[in-house]
Design a protein around this motif. Structure first.
Motif, PDB file in Angstrom:
ATOM      1  N   UNK A  97       0.772  -1.229   0.000  1.00  0.00           N
ATOM      2  CA  UNK A  97       0.000   0.000   0.000  1.00  0.00           C
ATOM      3  C   UNK A  97       0.805   1.281   0.000  1.00  0.00           C
ATOM      4  N   UNK A  98       2.117   1.200   0.057  1.00  0.00           N
ATOM      5  CA  UNK A  98       2.938   2.409   0.047  1.00  0.00           C
ATOM      6  C   UNK A  98       3.134   2.849  -1.400  1.00  0.00           C
ATOM      7  N   UNK A  99       2.855   4.107  -1.664  1.00  0.00           N
ATOM      8  CA  UNK A  99       2.999   4.661  -3.019  1.00  0.00           C
ATOM      9  C   UNK A  99       4.288   5.472  -3.109  1.00  0.00           C
ATOM     10  N   UNK A 100       5.056   5.222  -4.157  1.00  0.00           N
ATOM     11  CA  UNK A 100       6.290   5.967  -4.398  1.00  0.00           C
ATOM     12  C   UNK A 100       6.223   6.641  -5.761  1.00  0.00           C
ATOM     13  N   UNK A 101       6.905   7.774  -5.913  1.00  0.00           N
ATOM     14  CA  UNK A 101       6.912   8.434  -7.224  1.00  0.00           C
ATOM     15  C   UNK A 101       7.603   7.550  -8.261  1.00  0.00           C
ATOM     16  N   UNK A 102       7.179   7.692  -9.494  1.00  0.00           N
ATOM     17  CA  UNK A 102       7.696   6.860 -10.575  1.00  0.00           C
ATOM     18  C   UNK A 102       8.835   7.584 -11.303  1.00  0.00           C
ATOM     19  N   UNK A 103       9.923   7.795 -10.620  1.00  0.00           N
ATOM     20  CA  UNK A 103      11.110   8.352 -11.263  1.00  0.00           C
ATOM     21  C   UNK A 103      12.294   7.433 -10.963  1.00  0.00           C
ATOM     22  N   UNK A 104      13.274   7.431 -11.860  1.00  0.00           N
ATOM     23  CA  UNK A 104      14.410   6.531 -11.735  1.00  0.00           C
ATOM     24  C   UNK A 104      15.623   7.311 -11.234  1.00  0.00           C
ATOM     25  N   UNK A 105      15.998   7.043  -9.998  1.00  0.00           N
ATOM     26  CA  UNK A 105      17.177   7.620  -9.368  1.00  0.00           C
ATOM     27  C   UNK A 105      17.761   6.502  -8.504  1.00  0.00           C
ATOM     28  N   UNK A 106      18.392   5.505  -9.141  1.00  0.00           N
ATOM     29  CA  UNK A 106      18.752   4.267  -8.446  1.00  0.00           C
ATOM     30  C   UNK A 106      19.686   4.456  -7.261  1.00  0.00           C
ATOM     31  N   UNK A 107      19.436   3.632  -6.269  1.00  0.00           N
ATOM     32  CA  UNK A 107      20.277   3.557  -5.078  1.00  0.00           C
ATOM     33  C   UNK A 107      20.624   2.085  -4.874  1.00  0.00           C
ATOM     34  N   UNK A 108      21.920   1.812  -4.762  1.00  0.00           N
ATOM     35  CA  UNK A 108      22.379   0.442  -4.548  1.00  0.00           C
ATOM     36  C   UNK A 108      22.791   0.287  -3.087  1.00  0.00           C
ATOM     37  N   UNK A 109      22.240  -0.728  -2.442  1.00  0.00           N
ATOM     38  CA  UNK A 109      22.530  -1.028  -1.048  1.00  0.00           C
ATOM     39  C   UNK A 109      23.349  -2.314  -0.992  1.00  0.00           C
ATOM     40  N   UNK A 110      24.406  -2.300  -0.197  1.00  0.00           N
ATOM     41  CA  UNK A 110      25.182  -3.517   0.039  1.00  0.00           C
ATOM     42  C   UNK A 110      25.156  -3.833   1.529  1.00  0.00           C
ATOM     43  N   UNK A 111      25.150  -5.108   1.826  1.00  0.00           N
ATOM     44  CA  UNK A 111      25.178  -5.587   3.210  1.00  0.00           C
ATOM     45  C   UNK A 111      26.274  -6.645   3.279  1.00  0.00           C
ATOM     46  N   UNK A 112      27.247  -6.428   4.146  1.00  0.00           N
ATOM     47  CA  UNK A 112      28.353  -7.378   4.311  1.00  0.00           C
ATOM     48  C   UNK A 112      28.608  -7.606   5.791  1.00  0.00           C
ATOM     49  N   UNK A 113      28.964  -8.826   6.126  1.00  0.00           N
ATOM     50  CA  UNK A 113      29.275  -9.153   7.512  1.00  0.00           C
ATOM     51  C   UNK A 113      28.923 -10.585   7.830  1.00  0.00           C
ATOM     52  N   UNK A 114      28.426 -10.782   9.044  1.00  0.00           N
ATOM     53  CA  UNK A 114      28.099 -12.120   9.547  1.00  0.00           C
ATOM     54  C   UNK A 114      26.724 -12.077  10.186  1.00  0.00           C
TER      55      UNK A 114
END
Length: 141
Positions: A97-114
């Motif tokens: 149900x969450x609405x977000x704007x339809x524009x492309x501004x990519x964000x890359x998330x990385x998760x590293x560890x244990x």
């Protein structure tokens, strides 16, 4: 003097041999869970993205054992979410149900560890910051 050093070494080795298995059982129940999360602008899969190799604009730490801590702004909630999916980051879903704007501004998330003794190396690109934040507290940093 040499006998004292020998006795100390022998006593240390004996204590390790006798008590080692007992302490191993205690630590197995509370496996390490410590992660570093980064976010940067750009899409690593697109050669057209000028920001694909950009430095992170945000980086936080998250430790979930023995209790939630780190620089993550919602550490307790993020740890709860990770426990709910047993550390499977692909299982995290956007809030319905969450609405977000339809524009492309990519964000890359990385998760590293244990996570609970298992090595984690994860990367995901979201269409924009709004979309990233709909995936719960873990990615909202």
């Amino acid at each position: 003097m040499r006998n004292t050093a020998r006795w100390a070494a022998a006593l240390g080795l004996t204590a390790t041999a006798v008590l080692g298995p007992l302490t191993g059982a205690a630590t197995a129940a509370t496996e390490t869970s410590s992660l570093v999360l980064t976010a940067r602008y750009g899409d690593t899969y697109s050669a057209l993205s000028a920001d694909a190799t950009a430095a992170p604009f945000s980086e936080v730490t998250l430790s979930c054992s023995p209790h939630a801590s780190g620089t993550h702004p919602n550490a307790k909630e993020a740890c709860t979410e990770l426990r709910r999916v047993n550390g499977d980051l692909d299982a995290l879903q956007p809030e319905p149900g969450v609405m977000c704007p339809m524009y492309f501004d990519p964000i890359t998330v990385t998760v590293n560890g244990v996570w609970e003794g298992r090595t984690v190396s994860y990367e995901r690109t979201f269409g924009n910051a709004c979309v990233k934040n709909t995936y719960g507290s873990l990615f909202a940093f």
